[in-house]
Design a protein around this motif. Structure first.
Motif, PDB file in Angstrom:
ATOM      1  N   GLU A  29       5.732   3.584  -1.454  1.00 57.61           N
ATOM      2  CA  GLU A  29       4.718   4.054  -2.162  1.00 57.61           C
ATOM      3  C   GLU A  29       3.501   3.935  -1.713  1.00 57.61           C
ATOM      4  OE1 GLU A  29       3.033   4.234  -6.905  1.00 57.61           O
ATOM      5  OE2 GLU A  29       4.043   2.428  -6.142  1.00 57.61           O
ATOM      6  N   LYS A  33       0.646   6.496   0.243  1.00 58.84           N
ATOM      7  CA  LYS A  33      -0.849   6.423  -0.400  1.00 58.84           C
ATOM      8  C   LYS A  33      -1.761   6.378   0.932  1.00 58.84           C
ATOM      9  CE  LYS A  33      -0.102   5.886  -5.214  1.00 58.84           C
ATOM     10  NZ  LYS A  33      -0.234   4.837  -6.325  1.00 58.84           N
ATOM     11  N   ASP A  69      12.099   2.491  -3.629  1.00 57.26           N
ATOM     12  CA  ASP A  69      10.951   3.171  -4.078  1.00 57.26           C
ATOM     13  C   ASP A  69      11.488   4.600  -4.601  1.00 57.26           C
ATOM     14  OD1 ASP A  69       9.249   1.122  -3.622  1.00 57.26           O
ATOM     15  OD2 ASP A  69       7.910   2.065  -2.814  1.00 57.26           O
ATOM     16  N   LYS A  74       9.310   5.372  -7.890  1.00 53.25           N
ATOM     17  CA  LYS A  74       7.793   5.066  -7.433  1.00 53.25           C
ATOM     18  C   LYS A  74       7.337   6.206  -6.499  1.00 53.25           C
ATOM     19  CE  LYS A  74       7.787  -0.024  -7.664  1.00 53.25           C
ATOM     20  NZ  LYS A  74       7.552  -1.044  -7.037  1.00 53.25           N
ATOM     21  N   ILE A  75       8.314   6.658  -5.872  1.00 53.33           N
ATOM     22  CA  ILE A  75       7.964   7.984  -5.162  1.00 53.33           C
ATOM     23  C   ILE A  75       9.061   8.949  -5.321  1.00 53.33           C
ATOM     24  CG2 ILE A  75       6.775   6.615  -3.400  1.00 53.33           C
ATOM     25  CD1 ILE A  75       9.092   6.980  -1.449  1.00 53.33           C
ATOM     26  N   TYR A  79       6.629  14.226  -3.286  1.00 49.20           N
ATOM     27  CA  TYR A  79       5.668  13.671  -2.658  1.00 49.20           C
ATOM     28  C   TYR A  79       5.559  13.306  -1.302  1.00 49.20           C
ATOM     29  CZ  TYR A  79       2.019   9.852  -2.493  1.00 49.20           C
ATOM     30  OH  TYR A  79       0.857   9.418  -2.068  1.00 49.20           O
TER      31      TYR A  79
END
Length: 252
Positions: A29, A33, A69, A74-75, A79
């Motif tokens: 994650e 980002k 993740d 979380k991802i 994404y």
């Protein structure tokens, strides 16, 4: 910016480096980002002529999405695909400096770049079928657009481990060199790209990407052609050829 994603700028050539060797430069994650933030900076830099994407160390370029993740949500695969598309959509040419093995979604990261230069002895594997996963459709589309259908069948359906020299022969890699020559070869190619006319390079990259996706827009194609045809860069290119000197393109 987190420590596992680093961006360096050397005049008009940028280098985006994944720096998480203990986890094989996987993308969690935080990394995704950070990549988005860095890509926004890159898109806003009108002076940038080329981008090198690489991993740290000499073992792994990228192992794809961080499984912890993914499993914890979380991802999401969507994404991950979104960030890969942002790399593919950059207007400047991108070079994957493949410093070692590539696994899973790391293969797609390499394919999101325009060029791939790898090292002898490295391996590539996408283990989705061995895990019971279906690779995301957008990613499969990228594999087939870049490589045709036969090699993606081997990588995705067969979960084969394929050596760099064979992948060079099959068109995945543009060049494969010894680890000692990797930096020299990548820098040499980036400098070559830096010396080309940026308007023409950006226009043709956009058109190639659209043709790959089967979405060519004739009006947009004509617009891009006209921009280059009426540019000062074109006149500079002709003048440099007449005067037998290197051109000094300004991107306008």
């Amino acid at each position: 910016m987190i420590e596992t994603v680093q961006y360096e700028l050397n005049d008009t050539i940028g280098t985006l480096r994944l720096c998480n060797e203990p986890r094989h430069n996987a993308l969690g994650e935080g990394e995704l980002k950070a990549l988005e933030q860095t890509l926004a900076t890159i898109r806003g830099d009108s002076q940038l002529r080329a981008l090198i994407v690489t991993g740290s160390g000499d073992k792994t370029f990228c192992a794809g999405a961080l499984l912890d993740d993914l499993n914890s949500r979380k991802i999401t695969p969507e994404y991950f695909q979104q960030v890969m598309q942002q790399i593919a959509d950059l207007p400047i040419p991108t070079i994957a400096r493949v410093n070692g093995n590539i696994f899973g979604g790391g293969v797609e990261l390499a394919l999101a770049c325009d060029y791939r230069i790898g090292v002898q002895g490295s391996r590539v594997r996408v283990p989705a079928a061995a895990l019971g996963l279906c690779y995301p459709p957008q990613g499969i589309t990228r594999f087939v657009e870049k490589l045709g259908a036969n090699l993606p069948r081997r990588l995705l359906l067969g979960a084969e481990t394929i050596q760099a020299t064979e992948l060079h022969r099959l068109g995945f890699f543009d060049d494969v060199v010894s680890s000692e020559r990797l930096d020299e070869r990548v820098d040499e190619f980036a400098i070559h790209l830096d010396g080309l006319a940026p308007l023409a390079v950006k226009a043709m990259k956009e058109l190639i990407r659209n043709v790959e996706a089967g979405q060519i827009d004739k009006a947009r194609a004509e617009e891009l052609f006209k921009q280059c045809d009426e540019s000062a860069d074109l006149q500079e290119g002709f003048a440099a050829m007449r005067e037998k000197r290197a051109p000094g393109f300004l991107g306008r």
